[in-house]
Design a protein around this motif. Structure first.
Motif, PDB file in Angstrom:
ATOM      1  N   GLU A 260      -5.795 -14.978  -2.847  1.00  0.00           N
ATOM      2  CA  GLU A 260      -6.688 -14.707  -1.725  1.00  0.00           C
ATOM      3  C   GLU A 260      -5.939 -14.006  -0.591  1.00  0.00           C
ATOM      4  OE1 GLU A 260     -10.003 -16.899   1.109  1.00  0.00           O
ATOM      5  OE2 GLU A 260      -9.034 -18.002  -0.514  1.00  0.00           O
ATOM      6  N   ALA A 261      -4.689 -14.428  -0.348  1.00  0.00           N
ATOM      7  CA  ALA A 261      -3.885 -13.752   0.668  1.00  0.00           C
ATOM      8  C   ALA A 261      -3.683 -12.291   0.286  1.00  0.00           C
ATOM      9  CB  ALA A 261      -2.542 -14.458   0.828  1.00  0.00           C
ATOM     10  N   MET A 262      -3.476 -12.035  -1.008  1.00  0.00           N
ATOM     11  CA  MET A 262      -3.310 -10.655  -1.488  1.00  0.00           C
ATOM     12  C   MET A 262      -4.581  -9.853  -1.229  1.00  0.00           C
ATOM     13  SD  MET A 262      -1.139  -8.594  -3.024  1.00  0.00           S
ATOM     14  CE  MET A 262       0.008  -9.650  -3.947  1.00  0.00           C
ATOM     15  N   ARG A 263      -5.744 -10.437  -1.542  1.00  0.00           N
ATOM     16  CA  ARG A 263      -7.006  -9.719  -1.366  1.00  0.00           C
ATOM     17  C   ARG A 263      -7.268  -9.413   0.110  1.00  0.00           C
ATOM     18  NH1 ARG A 263     -11.649 -11.221   0.373  1.00  0.00           N
ATOM     19  NH2 ARG A 263     -11.122 -13.448   0.306  1.00  0.00           N
ATOM     20  N   VAL A 264      -7.071 -10.402   0.970  1.00  0.00           N
ATOM     21  CA  VAL A 264      -7.358 -10.219   2.390  1.00  0.00           C
ATOM     22  C   VAL A 264      -6.451  -9.150   2.995  1.00  0.00           C
ATOM     23  CG1 VAL A 264      -7.285 -11.335   4.658  1.00  0.00           C
ATOM     24  CG2 VAL A 264      -8.284 -12.533   2.712  1.00  0.00           C
ATOM     25  N   THR A 265      -5.154  -9.196   2.656  1.00  0.00           N
ATOM     26  CA  THR A 265      -4.242  -8.201   3.226  1.00  0.00           C
ATOM     27  C   THR A 265      -4.476  -6.822   2.640  1.00  0.00           C
ATOM     28  OG1 THR A 265      -2.536  -8.797   1.586  1.00  0.00           O
ATOM     29  CG2 THR A 265      -2.475  -9.918   3.723  1.00  0.00           C
ATOM     30  N   GLU A 266      -4.865  -6.764   1.377  1.00  0.00           N
ATOM     31  CA  GLU A 266      -5.145  -5.455   0.774  1.00  0.00           C
ATOM     32  C   GLU A 266      -6.344  -4.804   1.451  1.00  0.00           C
ATOM     33  OE1 GLU A 266      -5.519  -3.407  -3.652  1.00  0.00           O
ATOM     34  OE2 GLU A 266      -5.589  -5.582  -3.444  1.00  0.00           O
ATOM     35  N   GLU A 267      -7.389  -5.594   1.694  1.00  0.00           N
ATOM     36  CA  GLU A 267      -8.557  -5.043   2.389  1.00  0.00           C
ATOM     37  C   GLU A 267      -8.187  -4.570   3.789  1.00  0.00           C
ATOM     38  OE1 GLU A 267     -11.230  -8.313   2.324  1.00  0.00           O
ATOM     39  OE2 GLU A 267     -11.913  -7.963   0.262  1.00  0.00           O
ATOM     40  N   GLY A 268      -7.395  -5.369   4.491  1.00  0.00           N
ATOM     41  CA  GLY A 268      -6.997  -4.986   5.841  1.00  0.00           C
ATOM     42  C   GLY A 268      -6.109  -3.762   5.864  1.00  0.00           C
ATOM     43  N   TRP A 269      -5.136  -3.704   4.942  1.00  0.00           N
ATOM     44  CA  TRP A 269      -4.226  -2.557   4.906  1.00  0.00           C
ATOM     45  C   TRP A 269      -4.967  -1.267   4.576  1.00  0.00           C
ATOM     46  CZ3 TRP A 269       0.266  -1.406   6.753  1.00  0.00           C
ATOM     47  CH2 TRP A 269       0.981  -0.308   6.258  1.00  0.00           C
ATOM     48  N   HIS A 270      -5.871  -1.314   3.624  1.00  0.00           N
ATOM     49  CA  HIS A 270      -6.606  -0.098   3.255  1.00  0.00           C
ATOM     50  C   HIS A 270      -7.588   0.311   4.355  1.00  0.00           C
ATOM     51  CE1 HIS A 270      -4.909   0.639  -0.650  1.00  0.00           C
ATOM     52  NE2 HIS A 270      -5.116  -0.617  -1.021  1.00  0.00           N
TER      53      HIS A 270
ATOM     54  N   LEU B 286      -5.456   2.190   6.702  1.00  0.00           N
ATOM     55  CA  LEU B 286      -5.137   3.521   6.182  1.00  0.00           C
ATOM     56  C   LEU B 286      -6.327   4.473   6.321  1.00  0.00           C
ATOM     57  CD1 LEU B 286      -3.150   2.638   2.925  1.00  0.00           C
ATOM     58  CD2 LEU B 286      -2.220   3.487   5.091  1.00  0.00           C
ATOM     59  N   ARG B 287      -7.525   3.968   6.039  1.00  0.00           N
ATOM     60  CA  ARG B 287      -8.717   4.819   6.174  1.00  0.00           C
ATOM     61  C   ARG B 287      -8.902   5.240   7.627  1.00  0.00           C
ATOM     62  NH1 ARG B 287     -10.854   0.958   2.641  1.00  0.00           N
ATOM     63  NH2 ARG B 287     -11.875  -0.103   4.378  1.00  0.00           N
ATOM     64  N   LYS B 288      -8.676   4.308   8.497  1.00  0.00           N
ATOM     65  CA  LYS B 288      -8.850   4.595   9.917  1.00  0.00           C
ATOM     66  C   LYS B 288      -7.745   5.504  10.432  1.00  0.00           C
ATOM     67  CE  LYS B 288     -11.006   3.973  13.782  1.00  0.00           C
ATOM     68  NZ  LYS B 288     -12.351   4.527  13.944  1.00  0.00           N
ATOM     69  N   GLY B 289      -6.501   5.221  10.032  1.00  0.00           N
ATOM     70  CA  GLY B 289      -5.383   6.055  10.436  1.00  0.00           C
ATOM     71  C   GLY B 289      -4.791   5.701  11.787  1.00  0.00           C
ATOM     72  N   VAL B 290      -5.116   4.510  12.323  1.00  0.00           N
ATOM     73  CA  VAL B 290      -4.524   4.061  13.587  1.00  0.00           C
ATOM     74  C   VAL B 290      -3.337   3.167  13.251  1.00  0.00           C
ATOM     75  CG1 VAL B 290      -4.921   2.847  15.765  1.00  0.00           C
ATOM     76  CG2 VAL B 290      -6.757   4.193  14.747  1.00  0.00           C
TER      77      VAL B 290
ATOM     78  N   ALA C 260       6.171   3.702   4.328  1.00  0.00           N
ATOM     79  CA  ALA C 260       4.946   4.341   4.822  1.00  0.00           C
ATOM     80  C   ALA C 260       4.659   3.913   6.259  1.00  0.00           C
ATOM     81  CB  ALA C 260       3.770   3.978   3.917  1.00  0.00           C
ATOM     82  N   PHE C 261       4.858   2.643   6.545  1.00  0.00           N
ATOM     83  CA  PHE C 261       4.657   2.137   7.885  1.00  0.00           C
ATOM     84  C   PHE C 261       5.597   2.835   8.872  1.00  0.00           C
ATOM     85  CE2 PHE C 261       4.857  -2.044  10.572  1.00  0.00           C
ATOM     86  CZ  PHE C 261       4.129  -1.438  11.575  1.00  0.00           C
ATOM     87  N   ALA C 262       6.867   2.955   8.480  1.00  0.00           N
ATOM     88  CA  ALA C 262       7.837   3.605   9.354  1.00  0.00           C
ATOM     89  C   ALA C 262       7.454   5.056   9.623  1.00  0.00           C
ATOM     90  CB  ALA C 262       9.228   3.523   8.738  1.00  0.00           C
ATOM     91  N   ARG C 263       7.005   5.767   8.578  1.00  0.00           N
ATOM     92  CA  ARG C 263       6.586   7.155   8.778  1.00  0.00           C
ATOM     93  C   ARG C 263       5.341   7.233   9.656  1.00  0.00           C
ATOM     94  NH1 ARG C 263       7.767   7.217   3.268  1.00  0.00           N
ATOM     95  NH2 ARG C 263       5.545   7.103   2.744  1.00  0.00           N
ATOM     96  N   GLY C 264       4.370   6.348   9.379  1.00  0.00           N
ATOM     97  CA  GLY C 264       3.133   6.386  10.157  1.00  0.00           C
ATOM     98  C   GLY C 264       3.341   6.029  11.614  1.00  0.00           C
ATOM     99  N   ALA C 265       4.291   5.119  11.883  1.00  0.00           N
ATOM    100  CA  ALA C 265       4.537   4.676  13.257  1.00  0.00           C
ATOM    101  C   ALA C 265       5.375   5.667  14.045  1.00  0.00           C
ATOM    102  CB  ALA C 265       5.240   3.315  13.233  1.00  0.00           C
ATOM    103  N   ARG C 266       5.916   6.683  13.361  1.00  0.00           N
ATOM    104  CA  ARG C 266       6.762   7.665  14.038  1.00  0.00           C
ATOM    105  C   ARG C 266       5.979   8.341  15.162  1.00  0.00           C
ATOM    106  NH1 ARG C 266       9.320  11.507   9.859  1.00  0.00           N
ATOM    107  NH2 ARG C 266      10.295   9.505   9.320  1.00  0.00           N
ATOM    108  N   GLY C 267       6.558   8.319  16.330  1.00  0.00           N
ATOM    109  CA  GLY C 267       5.903   8.938  17.480  1.00  0.00           C
ATOM    110  C   GLY C 267       5.087   7.969  18.298  1.00  0.00           C
TER     111      GLY C 267
END
Length: 995
Positions: free
Chosen positions: A729-739, A742-746, A776-783
């Motif tokens: 369940e922890a895997m499912r909840v975090t996967e939904e949140g992470w995706h 990613l869709r949002k891009g914030v 991916a997090f490090a690249r996305g957080a750049r800037g």
């Protein structure tokens, strides 16, 4: 023999408590019970005692009209007290009462003018009305049937009840089973249970013996046979009103006889007691003479107490016959005199029974006569006229008065009533096109919080858009309102589509379209990516710059800053500095308060907790001073959220519960306070309760599109599920949140979900996926130089390094994460990181250091209030005491040892910000040669030979850049990201990186 009015029986204790309360200091008395249980009778008995009567109580009642008048019962009570305000000194504030008391306008101060915020207008009105009550010397305000009250009345009563210096006692009756879900009456009732100054009386049906006593009091106090009393109690369930109506009906039928000094029936089996009050009332009504029935019908149509002349007019009987019929109705007990010269039914249930039984054509004629008569009265009773004209089928007159009543509701902040009025008008009013557009533009969209309480209004607007009579501009105006409503009710895709279409239809009217563009630019909208919202923001910014008049520019600047900071754009902080510190106009003062609130909320998500507290405190104080109720409550809830993060937990659970109780139908308030409650519950160790609470918040926040809250909640829920051993369940909840992120891009919002997502992946043995996510997090957080991102990214790296089974490096990584959390400060996360650091130190053979760190962590958790975690560490400490063999070494010269000197630290921090040696020298007013020497000294102390390696080492040690990252050059940001990537590689054991 006619039955007498019954005595009050079985209520001695309740009566004494009410009288005692009303003869002391200001108090709130709530009398609750089902229909017909005797609330009004008990209240009348208390009010007629000499001690209470001497205080001049005012009594008003709420009416069961769909077209409820804003503050109607309070206004009625005031009008009972005085025919005008002459002789009373008022402040300028009471000028806002002119719409409620138009007949007093020439004696009240001038209207102080509109406010830009509806909540502020509502609070100002409440203060003025409270001042009026005090000026009139009113000591006891009684309002009956509060379950029918409009939203503004309930808000005013909450306002009065919360005033510590109030002089007015409140006495309120209501039926708990008829209080609507989400009604502010629930908050008022809940608040009345705590502390002094509150009395709550709950009335239950009468017992058999008390039922017999009541019946006896109606029959010359003669004894009632036990069998007869039991039968009546069985059929009426002990409801006093049902008992009274049944006895009167049995008397009308001549079913009662006296035998051997008691009242009996010849054969009990033949007694037919009506099973409902309605049946008894209608049978008694049918036995009345025709003239009496006509007068009673007129009284039923009016519902409220009225003088005999008005009832006679509505009945259409000649005056002498109407007066005689009214007198007969009073003698029979069908009607009663509730106040001198004003007659009505004893109970609303009786009135409704008669009203609903009137044939339609007769009922419409009676309502029309009532409306025509009331139209001549001053002041104009707007809601009553709307009600009567509607019941009479006079659509045009109904629409006229309904719109005027709706305008008053909007001016008073009574949004619930405004929604009801608008829905009825648009769905049934057959309004002209210009009236439809006018009403749609009046409607406060933010009143659609939650799910609008139903979708009829949205369905109605959709049908209106298809009306061929609308031109393009009219259709665009309605479409924008529909789009906003759809967004508020959770239909984001449909809402965005309507907003975009409406903007296109209003292409020639940019001032009307700019607000919709601003809405589409806000990152809380989950159905648009940040790239799409950036395009809307750019378009909105350009349009606002070129077309907006000066009076609207501050508002749009606040909208722009809010959008930029929500997107994670560092430039938003520079734009925020364009907001002035002081303003002159009331409209701009509201926007300045909103700016502090929005920027404070954004600062929490960035991890600038000091600025968040400063902004929110200033904004909350301004909201209180200006009467901005919604902003005040949102500010208080956001401060509660901030206190959770910063570790100010003492009394926080109680504050969160109180804020949730006061939230009413405001979903953002409920979500924020419920999330904090879930956090605290989890920290206390009640994982099952925490999971339930957090799951509710997660579902609700996703449905309402509160993007950042949904991610923080998903992270908290996943942590609880992982602690419970529910890895899937922890895997499912975090996967939904992470995706979703990613869709949002914030990427700013990834700070919430990324650490627990990495932890879950590591727990599942998916280390490669965890490393990929961190990269991916490090690249996305750049800037995006948010301190919260830095702490979150450090935690992600620590999880990955911990999984590599290199305990010494993992301990260093956890130390870096703990330092980053401590810098914010975020003590709970920091202490959990210190616990992980101690575990890794122990695995690396640093037993003494690990033990000392665990002891300090345990004490820190206990001081914070995380007793469950502290107890868990106690078990760890007991099972493994301090170990010897720790490695303590020092390198570097004497003086500061292996620690950087203050001057060396200044140079290193500027280097981390991306400055070259000459730039550092200019910044510090030193020579480039001195800077080079200090950098070489720092390298020697850290045992490295290059700037890059030094950067890796000092970042591991928790040293931060010297300047805010949003002010650093893009080259510096890129260098910093390279350092972070190198650090991860070093910790993962890549020898090429260290070289």
């Amino acid at each position: 023999m006619p039955a007498r009015p019954p005595r009050l029986v079985g209520r001695r204790t309740e009566l004494e408590s009410i009288i005692q309360a009303l003869t002391g200091a200001a108090v709130t008395v709530l009398i609750e019970g089902e229909a017909g249980v005797g609330k009004s009778r008990l209240l009348r008995e208390a009010l007629h005692t000499h001690a209470v009567q001497a205080r001049g109580p005012l009594v008003a009642m709420c009416l069961p009209f769909k077209e409820a008048l804003t503050l109607q019962p309070v206004v009625d009570a005031v009008r009972q007290a005085r025919t005008g305000p002459a002789g009373i000194e008022f402040t300028a504030l009471t000028g806002v009462l002119r719409p409620l008391f138009p007949e007093w306008a020439h004696e009240l101060p001038p209207d102080p003018g509109p406010l830009g915020d509806a909540g502020a207008a509502r609070h100002r009105l409440f203060r003025a009305l409270g001042e009026l009550l005090e000026g009139l010397g009113i000591e006891i305000l009684v309002i009956e049937d509060l379950h029918w009250a409009d939203d503004a009345t309930l808000g005013f009563l909450l306002f009065l009840a919360a005033e510590h210096t109030r002089r007015v006692s409140l006495v309120l009756t209501y039926r708990p089973e008829e209080v609507p879900a989400g009604s502010a009456l629930r908050s008022l009732a809940a608040r009345s249970t705590a502390g002094a100054g509150h009395v709550r009386v709950r009335l239950a049906p009468l017992s058999v013996s008390h039922s017999a006593e009541l019946v006896s009091s109606m029959l010359d106090d003669e004894h009632v046979s036990d069998a007869f009393a039991r039968l009546l109690h069985q059929r009426t369930e002990g409801l006093p009103l049902a008992l009274e109506e049944s006895v009167r009906l049995l008397g009308d039928r001549r079913d009662l006889v006296r035998s051997h000094g008691e009242w009996v029936r010849r054969t009990l089996e033949e007694i037919s007691v009506p099973p409902t009050i309605r049946d008894a009332v209608l049978e008694r009504f049918a036995r009345q003479p025709p003239d009496v029935r006509q007068v009673v019908r007129a009284a039923a149509v009016l519902t409220e107490p009225a003088d005999e002349s008005l009832i006679a007019h509505i009945s259409a009987l000649p005056a002498p016959r109407a007066m005689a019929a009214a007198a007969a109705a009073l003698r029979s007990g069908t009607l009663i005199e509730q106040a001198p010269g004003r007659i009505a039914f004893r109970h609303i249930l009786s009135a409704r029974a008669v009203h609903d039984d009137i044939p339609l054509h007769i009922r419409r004629a009676l309502h029309l006569r009532a409306a025509q008569a009331l139209e001549q009265t001053k002041p104009t009773p707007l809601a009553r006229l709307a009600h009567h004209f509607r019941e009479a089928g006079a659509g045009d007159r109904w629409c006229h008065y309904a719109e005027r009543a709706g305008d008053l509701a909007l001016a008073s902040g009574d949004y619930q009533n405004a929604v009801v009025m608008m829905q009825m008008l648009l769905a049934e009013g057959e309004l002209p096109t210009e009236a439809v557009v006018r009403w749609c533009q009046k409607f406060p969209v933010f009143a659609c919080t939650g799910y609008l309480g139903g979708t009829d209004l949205i369905r109605t607007l959709r049908s209106l858009i298809d009306d061929a009579a609308l031109d393009v501009v009219e259709r665009g105006r309605i479409r924008l309102q529909l789009g906003r409503m759809l967004v508020f009710t959770g239909e984001y895709g449909a809402g965005v589509a309507e907003l975009e279409c409406g903007i296109s239809e209003l292409a020639d009217r940019p001032l009307e379209a700019v607000g919709a563009m601003s809405a589409l630019a806000q990152p809380s909208e989950p159905s648009l990516s940040v790239a799409e919202q950036r395009r809307w923001l750019d378009r909105f910014t350009e349009l606002a710059r070129t077309t907006l008049p000066p009076e609207h520019r501050l508002r749009m600047l606040v909208e722009r800053v809010t959008a930029m900071l929500g997107m994670g754009d560092p430039a938003g902080w520079k734009v925020a500095r364009q907001i002035p510190a002081t303003v002159s106009s009331p409209r701009d003062a509201v926007e300045l308060t909103r700016a502090d609130m929005n920027i404070g909320d954004a600062a929490i998500r960035w991890g600038h907790y000091g600025e968040a507290r400063q902004r929110l405190t200033i904004g909350h104080r301004a909201a209180v001073e200006r009467g901005l109720l919604r902003m005040r409550d949102l500010g208080a809830a956001t401060l509660i959220h901030l206190d959770w993060h910063t570790g100010a937990w003492e009394g926080l659970a109680e504050r969160a519960a109180a804020a949730a109780a006061d939230a009413g139908d405001e979903p953002v308030l409920r979500l924020d306070t419920s999330l904090v409650t879930g956090h605290l519950t989890a920290a206390a160790g009640d994982l099952d309760a925490a999971a339930d609470r957090l799951l509710d918040v997660l579902v609700d926040s996703r449905a309402r599109g509160v993007f950042h809250t949904s991610l923080e909640t998903a992270a908290a829920l996943a942590r609880v599920r992982l602690a419970q051993g529910h890895l899937d369940e922890a895997m499912r909840v975090t996967e939904e949140g992470w995706h979703a992120m990613l869709r949002k891009g914030v990427w700013l919002s990834a700070a919430y979900i990324a650490p627990i997502r990495v932890q879950v992946l590591v727990a599942a043995g998916r280390q490669a996926d965890a490393v990929e996510l961190v990269s991916a997090f490090a690249r996305g957080a750049r800037g995006c130089p948010a301190p919260l991102l830095k702490a979150s990214l450090a935690t992600c790296r620590a999880h990955v390094i911990d999984a590599s089974r290199k305990p010494a490096r993992a301990a260093a990584a956890w130390a870096a994460a703990a330092t980053a959390w401590e810098t914010l400060p975020r003590p709970y996360e920091a202490l959990l990181a210190r616990e992980a650091q101690a575990r890794c130190l122990a695995a690396a053979g640093e037993g003494e250091g690990a033990h000392a760190l665990l002891v300090a962590t345990r004490d820190g958790l206990r001081e914070l209030g995380a007793g469950h975690d502290a107890d868990r560490l106690v078990g760890t400490l007991n099972s493994a005491g301090p170990k010897s063999g720790s490695r303590n070494g020092r390198r570097g010269p004497l003086g500061y040892g292996d620690q950087l000197s203050p001057r060396e630290l200044e140079v290193v921090r500027l280097m981390l910000a991306g400055l070259t040696n000459p730039e550092i020298a200019r910044t510090l007013a030193r020579s480039p040669k001195t800077v080079a020497v200090q950098l070489k000294s720092a390298m020697r102390k850290h045992g490295v030979a290059s700037r890059t390696a030094l950067a890796v080492s000092v970042v591991k040690a928790g040293i931060e850049p010297a300047v805010p990252m949003e002010e650093a050059s893009w080259r510096g940001l890129a260098d910093q990201q390279q350092v972070q990537d190198l650090l991860l590689q070093v910790m993962l054991g890549d020898p090429g990186a260290e070289s």
